[in-house]
Structures are given as structure tokens and as C-alpha cells.
Design a protein around this motif. Structure first.
Motif, PDB file in Angstrom:
ATOM      1  N   LEU A 305       0.825  -1.210   0.000  1.00 28.74           N
ATOM      2  CA  LEU A 305       0.000   0.000   0.000  1.00 28.74           C
ATOM      3  C   LEU A 305       0.855   1.253   0.000  1.00 28.74           C
ATOM      4  CD1 LEU A 305      -2.722  -0.992   2.624  1.00 28.74           C
ATOM      5  CD2 LEU A 305      -3.083  -0.742   0.154  1.00 28.74           C
ATOM      6  N   THR A 306       0.392   2.247  -0.724  1.00 29.21           N
ATOM      7  CA  THR A 306       1.035   3.547  -0.696  1.00 29.21           C
ATOM      8  C   THR A 306       0.699   4.254   0.615  1.00 29.21           C
ATOM      9  OG1 THR A 306       1.358   5.602  -1.932  1.00 29.21           O
ATOM     10  CG2 THR A 306      -0.880   4.751  -1.809  1.00 29.21           C
ATOM     11  N   ILE A 307       1.224   5.423   0.829  1.00 29.16           N
ATOM     12  CA  ILE A 307       0.884   6.214   2.013  1.00 29.16           C
ATOM     13  C   ILE A 307      -0.620   6.496   1.982  1.00 29.16           C
ATOM     14  CG2 ILE A 307       1.350   8.343   3.289  1.00 29.16           C
ATOM     15  CD1 ILE A 307       3.721   6.377   3.007  1.00 29.16           C
ATOM     16  N   ASP A 308      -1.276   6.304   3.109  1.00 30.54           N
ATOM     17  CA  ASP A 308      -2.724   6.471   3.247  1.00 30.54           C
ATOM     18  C   ASP A 308      -3.520   5.428   2.479  1.00 30.54           C
ATOM     19  OD1 ASP A 308      -2.632   8.649   4.996  1.00 30.54           O
ATOM     20  OD2 ASP A 308      -2.452  10.078   3.345  1.00 30.54           O
ATOM     21  N   GLY A 309      -2.875   4.345   2.084  1.00 36.52           N
ATOM     22  CA  GLY A 309      -3.598   3.276   1.402  1.00 36.52           C
ATOM     23  C   GLY A 309      -4.454   2.462   2.362  1.00 36.52           C
ATOM     24  N   THR A 310      -5.412   1.745   1.804  1.00 37.77           N
ATOM     25  CA  THR A 310      -6.353   0.946   2.600  1.00 37.77           C
ATOM     26  C   THR A 310      -6.429  -0.469   2.058  1.00 37.77           C
ATOM     27  OG1 THR A 310      -7.730   2.872   3.124  1.00 37.77           O
ATOM     28  CG2 THR A 310      -8.766   0.721   3.330  1.00 37.77           C
ATOM     29  N   MET A 311      -6.436  -1.432   2.981  1.00 37.64           N
ATOM     30  CA  MET A 311      -6.705  -2.825   2.642  1.00 37.64           C
ATOM     31  C   MET A 311      -7.969  -3.252   3.373  1.00 37.64           C
ATOM     32  SD  MET A 311      -4.300  -6.223   3.093  1.00 37.64           S
ATOM     33  CE  MET A 311      -4.939  -7.848   2.652  1.00 37.64           C
ATOM     34  N   THR A 312      -8.860  -3.918   2.651  1.00 34.43           N
ATOM     35  CA  THR A 312     -10.127  -4.385   3.222  1.00 34.43           C
ATOM     36  C   THR A 312     -10.238  -5.885   3.045  1.00 34.43           C
ATOM     37  OG1 THR A 312     -11.214  -2.302   2.625  1.00 34.43           O
ATOM     38  CG2 THR A 312     -12.637  -4.165   3.138  1.00 34.43           C
ATOM     39  N   THR A 313     -10.627  -6.566   4.103  1.00 34.67           N
ATOM     40  CA  THR A 313     -10.901  -7.993   4.008  1.00 34.67           C
ATOM     41  C   THR A 313     -12.392  -8.234   4.169  1.00 34.67           C
ATOM     42  OG1 THR A 313     -10.481 -10.195   4.952  1.00 34.67           O
ATOM     43  CG2 THR A 313     -10.328  -8.313   6.454  1.00 34.67           C
ATOM     44  N   ASN A 325       1.615  -6.632  11.834  1.00 37.65           N
ATOM     45  CA  ASN A 325       2.782  -5.877  12.268  1.00 37.65           C
ATOM     46  C   ASN A 325       2.396  -4.397  12.282  1.00 37.65           C
ATOM     47  OD1 ASN A 325       5.177  -4.503  12.589  1.00 37.65           O
ATOM     48  ND2 ASN A 325       6.331  -5.732  11.092  1.00 37.65           N
ATOM     49  N   GLY A 326       2.357  -3.806  13.463  1.00 37.94           N
ATOM     50  CA  GLY A 326       1.931  -2.426  13.586  1.00 37.94           C
ATOM     51  C   GLY A 326       2.736  -1.458  12.749  1.00 37.94           C
ATOM     52  N   ALA A 327       4.000  -1.778  12.510  1.00 40.42           N
ATOM     53  CA  ALA A 327       4.843  -0.888  11.703  1.00 40.42           C
ATOM     54  C   ALA A 327       4.296  -0.749  10.287  1.00 40.42           C
ATOM     55  CB  ALA A 327       6.271  -1.415  11.660  1.00 40.42           C
ATOM     56  N   ASN A 328       3.666  -1.801   9.786  1.00 41.19           N
ATOM     57  CA  ASN A 328       3.101  -1.743   8.436  1.00 41.19           C
ATOM     58  C   ASN A 328       1.931  -0.769   8.338  1.00 41.19           C
ATOM     59  OD1 ASN A 328       4.878  -3.544   7.220  1.00 41.19           O
ATOM     60  ND2 ASN A 328       3.672  -5.322   7.870  1.00 41.19           N
ATOM     61  N   LEU A 329       1.335  -0.472   9.467  1.00 42.69           N
ATOM     62  CA  LEU A 329       0.259   0.514   9.500  1.00 42.69           C
ATOM     63  C   LEU A 329       0.809   1.899   9.812  1.00 42.69           C
ATOM     64  CD1 LEU A 329      -2.439  -1.483  11.512  1.00 42.69           C
ATOM     65  CD2 LEU A 329      -2.171  -1.348   9.036  1.00 42.69           C
ATOM     66  N   VAL A 330       1.569   1.987  10.905  1.00 46.04           N
ATOM     67  CA  VAL A 330       2.031   3.281  11.406  1.00 46.04           C
ATOM     68  C   VAL A 330       2.963   3.976  10.420  1.00 46.04           C
ATOM     69  CG1 VAL A 330       3.364   4.396  13.231  1.00 46.04           C
ATOM     70  CG2 VAL A 330       1.754   2.567  13.803  1.00 46.04           C
ATOM     71  N   GLN A 331       3.888   3.239   9.853  1.00 47.46           N
ATOM     72  CA  GLN A 331       4.907   3.865   9.012  1.00 47.46           C
ATOM     73  C   GLN A 331       4.400   4.243   7.616  1.00 47.46           C
ATOM     74  OE1 GLN A 331       8.273   1.225   9.152  1.00 47.46           O
ATOM     75  NE2 GLN A 331       8.759   1.722  11.276  1.00 47.46           N
ATOM     76  N   GLY A 332       3.179   3.854   7.307  1.00 49.37           N
ATOM     77  CA  GLY A 332       2.614   4.269   6.024  1.00 49.37           C
ATOM     78  C   GLY A 332       1.270   4.944   6.170  1.00 49.37           C
ATOM     79  N   ARG A 333       0.863   5.218   7.422  1.00 52.35           N
ATOM     80  CA  ARG A 333      -0.453   5.762   7.705  1.00 52.35           C
ATOM     81  C   ARG A 333      -1.516   4.974   6.935  1.00 52.35           C
ATOM     82  NH1 ARG A 333      -1.106  12.204   7.538  1.00 52.35           N
ATOM     83  NH2 ARG A 333      -1.521  11.831   5.327  1.00 52.35           N
ATOM     84  N   ARG A 334      -1.356   3.654   7.008  1.00 48.72           N
ATOM     85  CA  ARG A 334      -2.238   2.758   6.270  1.00 48.72           C
ATOM     86  C   ARG A 334      -3.374   2.277   7.169  1.00 48.72           C
ATOM     87  NH1 ARG A 334       3.207   0.337   5.172  1.00 48.72           N
ATOM     88  NH2 ARG A 334       3.854   1.026   3.088  1.00 48.72           N
ATOM     89  N   ALA A 335      -4.410   1.775   6.531  1.00 48.96           N
ATOM     90  CA  ALA A 335      -5.569   1.264   7.264  1.00 48.96           C
ATOM     91  C   ALA A 335      -5.866  -0.168   6.820  1.00 48.96           C
ATOM     92  CB  ALA A 335      -6.792   2.146   7.018  1.00 48.96           C
ATOM     93  N   LEU A 336      -6.092  -1.045   7.802  1.00 47.58           N
ATOM     94  CA  LEU A 336      -6.581  -2.395   7.554  1.00 47.58           C
ATOM     95  C   LEU A 336      -8.025  -2.434   8.027  1.00 47.58           C
ATOM     96  CD1 LEU A 336      -6.208  -5.361   6.744  1.00 47.58           C
ATOM     97  CD2 LEU A 336      -5.380  -5.804   9.078  1.00 47.58           C
TER      98      LEU A 336
END
Length: 396
Positions: A305-313, A325-336
Motif C-alpha cells: 500500500l502507498t501512504i494512506d492506502g487501505t486494505m479491506t478484508t 505488524n503495527g509498523a506496516n500501518l504506522v509507518q505508512g499511515r495505512r488502514a486495515l
């Protein structure tokens, strides 16, 4: 080619051998519909409307023929003679007990399409002979905040699901692997006569389940999107993404699906085992949708995901393993995120959209007698891409 659904893959059974012609079925439905808007005989009022289907009576048990009754029509009900019923992985999860115990001897199926055979006295949206569909829901409270917003799956009092659920009157709901169903007209979906009926049936679940998150997270033309898992839901998602003008990449574990992914509209198809591809695709995707029905490691996909990207399940109802892994969210301002099915208005919208745009599911049409075999093949990923049961093969 089938004269009922125009699907070249459908080779119907020899009707003359069974003695049940399509003309006879239609005539029987017309006779039922013409008797009255509501069942009027004392026996009908006392016993309900006879129905037959295939049911399961224990976890992991095979489906078997089952006779039961549907409720008599209330003023706001319609009776649908079912022509097609799709097989969703949710049906298999339920039968296998993945989501809890069975509540009773149960008929699965929440992708249901047929023709209206009778209507209640206050029904104006449907008339006898119309095509109608039923998806995952058959009722909700209608009064809470979410119901008023058209978000019936999230009803504060609990939605009533098409099977393995209790209705508002305490009765057990039974699904669409059956010859008929009674449903409130406000929870039925209008189906255009222009639709390919068999190939439209899966959209009542697979279509709305993938369309709803695309709407909510505003997937639009020019975005780079990923699709994880290309089965019954996923292959429809590719078509819907492509229709929106998005640049679609499919991630699959099946080498045999790579060519199909491109045929459905993906610009690229990547095997999960291709680490080099994952490496070059980091931080490229605006949105990723996963339709995988079992827990899996989401971390490699979050990294795409790019910065501010979103993944939906939309497919996993169990804890994700390994954890996120929280770093995958925090370091890219991403949302799961997660998404369920959509509401009734949104379901009507996706059906209308798909009919208008010629979007359908790729289906294998089977007789009801092959339903247990089909379950095994779905689990082993041996279906392209959705089984649909021809309910004319169900004999009372």
C-alpha cells in the motif's frame, strides 16, 4: 445452449425423460399464483406452504432431500418459485460449523433467483411473473439508525439472515436450496428480464460483498488496486474494479488462474510465491481488497500500500494469523479494514448496474444432486468460478 439462461456452459437435463417440462412448471406456477393473493384455505393457513429442498442436520454432514414448510404469505410478502441458487463459501462455512453450531436442520443458500408466484395484499413493488432475487438478508428491525441509513446488515437489533437464523416471529429461516421461498417484498431484489438469470444469481452475494467496500472507500478511475484471492467473490471483484476504470492486479495462489485474471480485466496477475514481484510493488497500491475466506498473513500485502492506502478484508471471520505488524500501518499511515455485505438498496444498485453493464459471474450450472460434490470442489478451489444450482432439477 440453455434456453433458460443463454449460458453456453449449461447443458440441461433431458426434460422429456423426467416428465417435468418447463412449460408444465410455468403452468403450475401460474395456477398457484392465480388462486389468490394470499393462501386462503384452512389447511394452508394452518400448515404453511409446502416446500422441498436439500438440508443438513449435523455439522460436516452431507446435504440431503428435505421437506418443510414456508410461512403463509403476510400482506407484505411475496412467494418466489426458485429457478437458481448459488453456492457461496459461506454456505460451506456454516455447514462445517466454522461460524458456530447449526441451530436446526437447515437449508443453506443466500444467492436466490426466481419468479414471483404470489404476492401479499399490500405488495406493489412486484407482480406475479416478475423476476426477483433474495440475498443474504430477509429482515431487520427497520427502525434503528443503521436500518434507516440502508445498512440493514448492521441492524442494532440484529439482522435476520436467509438461513441459520431466527426471524422476528421466532421461526427458523431456511435458504435457497429449495423450490420456493417466502420473503418480505422490501427485502427482495428486482431482477430485469434482460438479465442472464443464472449468471446474475451469484451477484446477490458475491456482487454486493465486493461492490459495497468499493463504494465505501471510493475506488475510482485511475487508482491502482489489488485483489487478493480470485474465487467466487474475487473474480466478480476484478470485473467491478475494471468497470470503475481502476488498474487491477490480482494476487493468487493458483497458476491456472493467471490467464483468467487477465481475461477478467486485470493488467497483471502475481503468484503469492513471487517474492521478487512483491518487492518491486511496494508502496504502489491505493487500495487492496481481499476475498480470501481463511486467515492468512496480511503483512506482505500491507507493505504494497502507498501512504494512506487501505486494505479491506471481506472473507475472514477468524483471528488473522500471524498478527498484524503495527509498523506496516504506522509507518505508512495505512488502514486495515473489514466489510460485510451491503444493505438492500445497495444490493439493488449493484444488480441494476451489472445488468446494465453486462457484468456477470462465470458460473458452472449443476443439478441439485451434485451439491455435495460441489462443496468439496469449492474447498479444493476446483470451480470456475461459482457453482449455481439449477433448481428445476429438484423434484418434489
Amino acid at each position: 445452449m440453455c434456453t433458460r439462461c443463454d449460458n453456453p456452459a449449461h447443458l440441461p437435463t433431458d426434460e422429456s425423460a423426467t416428465g417435468h417440462t418447463r412449460r408444465a412448471v410455468v403452468a403450475g406456477s401460474a395456477a398457484l399464483a392465480s388462486t389468490a393473493l394470499l393462501p386462503s384455505t384452512a389447511s394452508a393457513q394452518a400448515n404453511g406452504i409446502p416446500a422441498v429442498g436439500y438440508a443438513v442436520d449435523a455439522l460436516n454432514a452431507p446435504l440431503k432431500p428435505f421437506s418443510f414448510t414456508r410461512r403463509n404469505l403476510r400482506a407484505d410478502d411475496i412467494l418466489i418459485d426458485i429457478q437458481f441458487a448459488g453456492i457461496c463459501h459461506s454456505d460451506i462455512h456454516t455447514v462445517n460449523g466454522d461460524w458456530g453450531a447449526l441451530a436446526y436442520k437447515m437449508v443453506p443458500g443466500h444467492e436466490i433467483l426466481g419468479r414471483v408466484a404470489a404476492v401479499g395484499s399490500s405488495v406493489s413493488r412486484f407482480k406475479v411473473g416478475d423476476y426477483a432475487g433474495v440475498g443474504c438478508l430477509v429482515d431487520s428491525c427497520g427502525r434503528c439508525e443503521y436500518c434507516r441509513k440502508g445498512m440493514e446488515p448492521y441492524c442494532e437489533q440484529g439482522a435476520t439472515f436467509t438461513y441459520n437464523s431466527k426471524d422476528r416471529y421466532g421461526a427458523n429461516t431456511q435458504g435457497g436450496y429449495a423450490n420456493r421461498i417466502v420473503v418480505k417484498d422490501s427485502f427482495a431484489i428486482r431482477i430485469s428480464e434482460r438479465a442472464n438469470m443464472a449468471a446474475t444469481t451469484p451477484l446477490l452475494c458475491a456482487g454486493i460483498t465486493t461492490f459495497s467496500p468499493m463504494e465505501h472507500w471510493k475506488v475510482e478511475k485511475g487508482q491502482k488496486v489489488g485483489l487478493v484471492g480470485m474465487g467466487g467473490l474475487g473474480h466478480v471483484a476484478v470485473k467491478l474494479f475494471k468497470d470503475r476504470g481502476a488498474d487491477v492486479t490480482v494476487f493468487t495462489t493458483s497458476p491456472g488462474k493467471v490467464a483468467d485474471a487477465r481475461r477478467f480485466g486485470a493488467s497483471e496477475a502475481v503468484l503469492w510465491s513471487d517474492k521478487a514481484a512483491f518487492g518491486r510493488m511496494k508502496r504502489q497500491f491505493d487500495y487492496i481488497l481481499s476475498t480470501v475466506p481463511q486467515p492468512f498473513d496480511v503483512n506482505p500485502f500491507l507493505e504494497l500500500l502507498t501512504i494512506d492506502g487501505t486494505m479491506t478484508t471481506v472473507g475472514v471471520f477468524a483471528p488473522l494469523t500471524p498478527g498484524v505488524n503495527g509498523a506496516n500501518l504506522v509507518q505508512g499511515r495505512r488502514a486495515l479494514t473489514g466489510s460485510w455485505i451491503g444493505g438492500i438498496a445497495e444490493t439493488q444498485a449493484v444488480i441494476d448496474h451489472c445488468v446494465e453493464r453486462g457484468i456477470t459471474a462465470d458460473v458452472e450450472i449443476i443439478p441439485i444432486t451434485r451439491v455435495n460434490e460441489a462443496y468439496k470442489r469449492v474447498v479444493s478451489k476446483d470451480v470456475r468460478y461459482r457453482y449455481v444450482i439449477d433448481m428445476s432439477t429438484l423434484r418434489a
